[in-house]
Design a protein around this motif. Structure first.
Motif, PDB file in Angstrom:
ATOM      1  N   TRP A  68       0.838  -1.213   0.000  1.00  0.00           N
ATOM      2  CA  TRP A  68       0.000   0.000   0.000  1.00  0.00           C
ATOM      3  C   TRP A  68       0.870   1.259   0.000  1.00  0.00           C
ATOM      4  O   TRP A  68       0.652   2.166  -0.800  1.00  0.00           O
ATOM      5  CB  TRP A  68      -0.929  -0.043   1.210  1.00  0.00           C
ATOM      6  CG  TRP A  68      -1.826   1.122   1.371  1.00  0.00           C
ATOM      7  CD1 TRP A  68      -2.894   1.459   0.600  1.00  0.00           C
ATOM      8  CD2 TRP A  68      -1.750   2.115   2.395  1.00  0.00           C
ATOM      9  NE1 TRP A  68      -3.495   2.606   1.078  1.00  0.00           N
ATOM     10  CE2 TRP A  68      -2.804   3.016   2.187  1.00  0.00           C
ATOM     11  CE3 TRP A  68      -0.895   2.315   3.485  1.00  0.00           C
ATOM     12  CZ2 TRP A  68      -3.025   4.121   3.011  1.00  0.00           C
ATOM     13  CZ3 TRP A  68      -1.113   3.397   4.307  1.00  0.00           C
ATOM     14  CH2 TRP A  68      -2.168   4.284   4.065  1.00  0.00           C
ATOM     15  N   VAL A  69       1.860   1.300   0.869  1.00  0.00           N
ATOM     16  CA  VAL A  69       2.765   2.460   0.932  1.00  0.00           C
ATOM     17  C   VAL A  69       3.555   2.584  -0.369  1.00  0.00           C
ATOM     18  O   VAL A  69       3.745   3.695  -0.872  1.00  0.00           O
ATOM     19  CB  VAL A  69       3.712   2.374   2.152  1.00  0.00           C
ATOM     20  CG1 VAL A  69       4.791   3.448   2.085  1.00  0.00           C
ATOM     21  CG2 VAL A  69       2.928   2.505   3.448  1.00  0.00           C
ATOM     22  N   ASP A  70       3.987   1.472  -0.940  1.00  0.00           N
ATOM     23  CA  ASP A  70       4.722   1.505  -2.208  1.00  0.00           C
ATOM     24  C   ASP A  70       3.895   2.161  -3.314  1.00  0.00           C
ATOM     25  O   ASP A  70       4.442   2.851  -4.180  1.00  0.00           O
ATOM     26  CB  ASP A  70       5.145   0.101  -2.637  1.00  0.00           C
ATOM     27  CG  ASP A  70       6.291  -0.460  -1.795  1.00  0.00           C
ATOM     28  OD1 ASP A  70       6.918   0.328  -1.047  1.00  0.00           O
ATOM     29  OD2 ASP A  70       6.548  -1.678  -1.868  1.00  0.00           O
ATOM     30  N   ARG A  71       2.579   1.976  -3.285  1.00  0.00           N
ATOM     31  CA  ARG A  71       1.699   2.605  -4.283  1.00  0.00           C
ATOM     32  C   ARG A  71       1.610   4.123  -4.065  1.00  0.00           C
ATOM     33  O   ARG A  71       1.378   4.877  -5.007  1.00  0.00           O
ATOM     34  CB  ARG A  71       0.298   2.012  -4.218  1.00  0.00           C
ATOM     35  CG  ARG A  71       0.210   0.596  -4.702  1.00  0.00           C
ATOM     36  CD  ARG A  71      -1.206   0.088  -4.559  1.00  0.00           C
ATOM     37  NE  ARG A  71      -1.309  -1.315  -4.898  1.00  0.00           N
ATOM     38  CZ  ARG A  71      -2.386  -2.043  -4.678  1.00  0.00           C
ATOM     39  NH1 ARG A  71      -3.451  -1.507  -4.119  1.00  0.00           N
ATOM     40  NH2 ARG A  71      -2.408  -3.308  -5.024  1.00  0.00           N
ATOM     41  N   LEU A  72       1.758   4.542  -2.809  1.00  0.00           N
ATOM     42  CA  LEU A  72       1.676   5.977  -2.483  1.00  0.00           C
ATOM     43  C   LEU A  72       2.986   6.712  -2.748  1.00  0.00           C
ATOM     44  O   LEU A  72       2.988   7.921  -2.989  1.00  0.00           O
ATOM     45  CB  LEU A  72       1.285   6.158  -1.011  1.00  0.00           C
ATOM     46  CG  LEU A  72      -0.078   5.614  -0.608  1.00  0.00           C
ATOM     47  CD1 LEU A  72      -0.231   5.653   0.911  1.00  0.00           C
ATOM     48  CD2 LEU A  72      -1.196   6.381  -1.276  1.00  0.00           C
ATOM     49  N   LEU A  73       4.104   5.997  -2.698  1.00  0.00           N
ATOM     50  CA  LEU A  73       5.434   6.614  -2.784  1.00  0.00           C
ATOM     51  C   LEU A  73       5.675   7.532  -3.987  1.00  0.00           C
ATOM     52  O   LEU A  73       6.280   8.589  -3.819  1.00  0.00           O
ATOM     53  CB  LEU A  73       6.524   5.537  -2.752  1.00  0.00           C
ATOM     54  CG  LEU A  73       6.761   4.878  -1.400  1.00  0.00           C
ATOM     55  CD1 LEU A  73       7.831   3.798  -1.521  1.00  0.00           C
ATOM     56  CD2 LEU A  73       7.132   5.893  -0.348  1.00  0.00           C
ATOM     57  N   PRO A  74       5.229   7.186  -5.189  1.00  0.00           N
ATOM     58  CA  PRO A  74       5.527   8.070  -6.316  1.00  0.00           C
ATOM     59  C   PRO A  74       4.941   9.488  -6.164  1.00  0.00           C
ATOM     60  O   PRO A  74       5.412  10.424  -6.805  1.00  0.00           O
ATOM     61  CB  PRO A  74       4.898   7.364  -7.520  1.00  0.00           C
ATOM     62  CG  PRO A  74       4.754   5.948  -7.104  1.00  0.00           C
ATOM     63  CD  PRO A  74       4.549   5.966  -5.629  1.00  0.00           C
ATOM     64  N   ASN A  75       3.924   9.634  -5.329  1.00  0.00           N
ATOM     65  CA  ASN A  75       3.267  10.933  -5.179  1.00  0.00           C
ATOM     66  C   ASN A  75       3.371  11.505  -3.769  1.00  0.00           C
ATOM     67  O   ASN A  75       2.632  12.426  -3.420  1.00  0.00           O
ATOM     68  CB  ASN A  75       1.788  10.805  -5.567  1.00  0.00           C
ATOM     69  CG  ASN A  75       1.648  10.423  -7.018  1.00  0.00           C
ATOM     70  OD1 ASN A  75       2.147  11.110  -7.894  1.00  0.00           O
ATOM     71  ND2 ASN A  75       1.000   9.299  -7.277  1.00  0.00           N
ATOM     72  N   ALA A  76       4.280  10.969  -2.957  1.00  0.00           N
ATOM     73  CA  ALA A  76       4.425  11.425  -1.573  1.00  0.00           C
ATOM     74  C   ALA A  76       5.853  11.882  -1.302  1.00  0.00           C
ATOM     75  O   ALA A  76       6.797  11.359  -1.891  1.00  0.00           O
ATOM     76  CB  ALA A  76       4.052  10.297  -0.615  1.00  0.00           C
ATOM     77  N   THR A  77       5.980  12.847  -0.389  1.00  0.00           N
ATOM     78  CA  THR A  77       7.312  13.257   0.044  1.00  0.00           C
ATOM     79  C   THR A  77       7.906  12.141   0.903  1.00  0.00           C
ATOM     80  O   THR A  77       7.179  11.275   1.412  1.00  0.00           O
ATOM     81  CB  THR A  77       7.250  14.556   0.881  1.00  0.00           C
ATOM     82  OG1 THR A  77       6.480  14.322   2.068  1.00  0.00           O
ATOM     83  CG2 THR A  77       6.672  15.706   0.087  1.00  0.00           C
ATOM     84  N   THR A  78       9.201  12.151   1.088  1.00  0.00           N
ATOM     85  CA  THR A  78       9.829  11.119   1.917  1.00  0.00           C
ATOM     86  C   THR A  78       9.361  11.241   3.368  1.00  0.00           C
ATOM     87  O   THR A  78       9.216  10.220   4.045  1.00  0.00           O
ATOM     88  CB  THR A  78      11.364  11.204   1.843  1.00  0.00           C
ATOM     89  OG1 THR A  78      11.778  12.525   2.175  1.00  0.00           O
ATOM     90  CG2 THR A  78      11.876  10.842   0.463  1.00  0.00           C
ATOM     91  N   ASP A  79       9.116  12.466   3.844  1.00  0.00           N
ATOM     92  CA  ASP A  79       8.611  12.639   5.214  1.00  0.00           C
ATOM     93  C   ASP A  79       7.261  11.956   5.388  1.00  0.00           C
ATOM     94  O   ASP A  79       7.030  11.260   6.374  1.00  0.00           O
ATOM     95  CB  ASP A  79       8.495  14.118   5.574  1.00  0.00           C
ATOM     96  CG  ASP A  79       9.846  14.787   5.758  1.00  0.00           C
ATOM     97  OD1 ASP A  79      10.849  14.072   5.947  1.00  0.00           O
ATOM     98  OD2 ASP A  79       9.896  16.034   5.719  1.00  0.00           O
ATOM     99  N   LEU A  80       6.348  12.172   4.442  1.00  0.00           N
ATOM    100  CA  LEU A  80       5.035  11.538   4.529  1.00  0.00           C
ATOM    101  C   LEU A  80       5.153  10.029   4.387  1.00  0.00           C
ATOM    102  O   LEU A  80       4.496   9.276   5.113  1.00  0.00           O
ATOM    103  CB  LEU A  80       4.077  12.099   3.474  1.00  0.00           C
ATOM    104  CG  LEU A  80       2.675  11.496   3.492  1.00  0.00           C
ATOM    105  CD1 LEU A  80       1.983  11.741   4.828  1.00  0.00           C
ATOM    106  CD2 LEU A  80       1.843  12.054   2.352  1.00  0.00           C
ATOM    107  N   ALA A  81       6.003   9.570   3.476  1.00  0.00           N
ATOM    108  CA  ALA A  81       6.190   8.128   3.293  1.00  0.00           C
ATOM    109  C   ALA A  81       6.676   7.489   4.591  1.00  0.00           C
ATOM    110  O   ALA A  81       6.208   6.406   4.979  1.00  0.00           O
ATOM    111  CB  ALA A  81       7.167   7.860   2.162  1.00  0.00           C
ATOM    112  N   ASP A  82       7.604   8.160   5.284  1.00  0.00           N
ATOM    113  CA  ASP A  82       8.100   7.637   6.558  1.00  0.00           C
ATOM    114  C   ASP A  82       6.977   7.558   7.598  1.00  0.00           C
ATOM    115  O   ASP A  82       6.917   6.618   8.381  1.00  0.00           O
ATOM    116  CB  ASP A  82       9.239   8.505   7.093  1.00  0.00           C
ATOM    117  CG  ASP A  82      10.506   8.381   6.257  1.00  0.00           C
ATOM    118  OD1 ASP A  82      10.621   7.404   5.487  1.00  0.00           O
ATOM    119  OD2 ASP A  82      11.368   9.273   6.369  1.00  0.00           O
TER     120      ASP A  82
END
Length: 160
Positions: free
Chosen positions: A85-99
């Motif tokens: 799920w997070v991997d799907r969000l990563l292309p459109n998220a900042t690294t801070d949000l991904a963390d």
């Protein structure tokens, strides 16, 4: 005794007043409010300048497209692991949000379908807020693009 105190207060008040009535005059003698046509004299909250335009590097997605893609990935949570799920969000998220999202259980996402297109409100040319209507509420996203590449940096949820 009470009358003496009242008279003393009124007397002291008159002593310090300038002798003019404190109530405003209405009618022909009233001064009109000063209005300036000079824009630099404008101290109102409403700006006469056009709203900011988000800046995007040529070839990169506009903020509304990034917000929609993120929202679509966010609601695609059924039957997937947290990592996927997070991997799907990563292309459109900042690294801070991904963390922040790592380790979140996607089963807790309160929506399952995107209903509307993002409504964008530009804060400045490198930050916008996007609101997307979902099947059970509204998803608010903060997007940033300090280098012209838009990414989601914050999430908020409002249940319907």
């Amino acid at each position: 005794m009470l009358a003496v105190i009242v008279l003393a207060v009124v007397g002291v008040g008159r002593l310090f007043s300038d002798g003019k009535s404190g109530s405003p005059t209405v009618g022909l003698g009233s001064p009109a409010p000063a209005i300036s046509i000079n824009p630099s004299d404008d101290d109102s909250v409403v700006s006469s300048e056009p709203p900011p335009t988000p800046k995007t590097v040529p070839g990169r997605a506009q903020p509304d497209a990034v917000a929609y893609a993120f929202a679509s990935a966010w609601v695609s949570h059924t039957g997937v692991t947290s990592k996927k799920w997070v991997d799907r969000l990563l292309p459109n998220a900042t690294t801070d949000l991904a963390d922040e999202l790592r380790g979140v259980d996607p089963a807790g996402v309160p929506a399952s379908r995107v209903i509307g297109r993002p409504v964008i409100d530009a804060v400045n040319d490198t930050m916008v807020n996007a609101v997307i209507t979902m099947d059970s509420g509204k998803l608010s996203l903060r997007l940033v693009a300090p280098d012209g590449h838009w990414l989601v940096d914050g999430i908020d949820w409002e249940a319907a």
